[in-house]
Design a protein around this motif. Structure first.
Motif: not given
Length: 192
Positions: A83-84, A89-94, A151-153, A162-163
């Motif tokens: 899920t991480t 992947v979803a963030l990059n697609s958005a 990813l953090r904020d 994240i690391a």
């Protein structure tokens, strides 16, 4: 898995169940891939909606994310939660969908004076245009800081997760986020 097709009271699968489906899908199990995509779709859509408030745009980005998951399932390393990896992947697609829509808007017949100011539009319409514009600017100058910062904020993932996802030391990730915040802050206030 705790979900059953057609069940009204079906529960979302646990993180362990999703990881198991992902491993089976990586091994070539097509049914597991279909089950995985169905299980993670709501999560991917939620990530996309966090960036793209217009439902149709978020749906497009989610569909792109699911296609990327299906096509690149082999790139999930299995070190962290699936899920991480999905969040990225979803963030990059958005973000890709946002860029495409932005380029289409600027290529249209809209006169420059008619284009809304993203800083004021975001406040009025409740969108994230100011954040997306700031991330676009940051990405041009410091691309390594964008992903950890979002990813953090935006998604609130812990530094350690994240690391692990980025394969970087936690201290490096913290430094990138801290420096990224300093660079983005004036862009969000309109000082740039």
């Amino acid at each position: 898995m705790t979900t059953s097709p057609g069940s009204e009271d079906a529960q979302a699968p646990t993180a362990d169940e999703i990881d198991d489906l992902a491993r089976r899908a990586q091994a070539g199990d097509r049914d597991a891939l279909e089950d995985l995509l169905a299980a993670v779709r709501p999560r991917a859509l939620s990530v996309c909606r966090g960036v793209l408030p217009h439902s149709a745009d978020a749906e497009d980005a989610c569909q792109e994310a699911l296609l990327n998951v299906a096509g690149k399932i082999g790139s999930w390393g299995g070190r962290g939660r699936f899920t991480t990896w999905l969040h990225v992947v979803a963030l990059n697609s958005a973000r890709s969908t946002y860029r495409r829509l932005k380029n289409q808007a600027f290529a249209s017949d809209v006169l420059p004076a008619e284009r809304p100011d993203p800083r004021t539009t975001s406040v009025i319409a409740g969108t994230r245009l100011d954040l997306l514009e700031a991330m676009e600017t940051l990405e041009r100058e410091h691309p390594q800081m964008v992903e950890p910062l979002l990813l953090r904020d935006v998604y609130g993932l812990p530094y350690e997760e994240i690391a692990a996802l980025l394969g970087a030391p936690t201290g490096t990730v913290k430094a990138q986020i801290h420096h990224g915040r300093k660079l983005v802050r004036p862009l969000l206030r309109g000082d740039a």
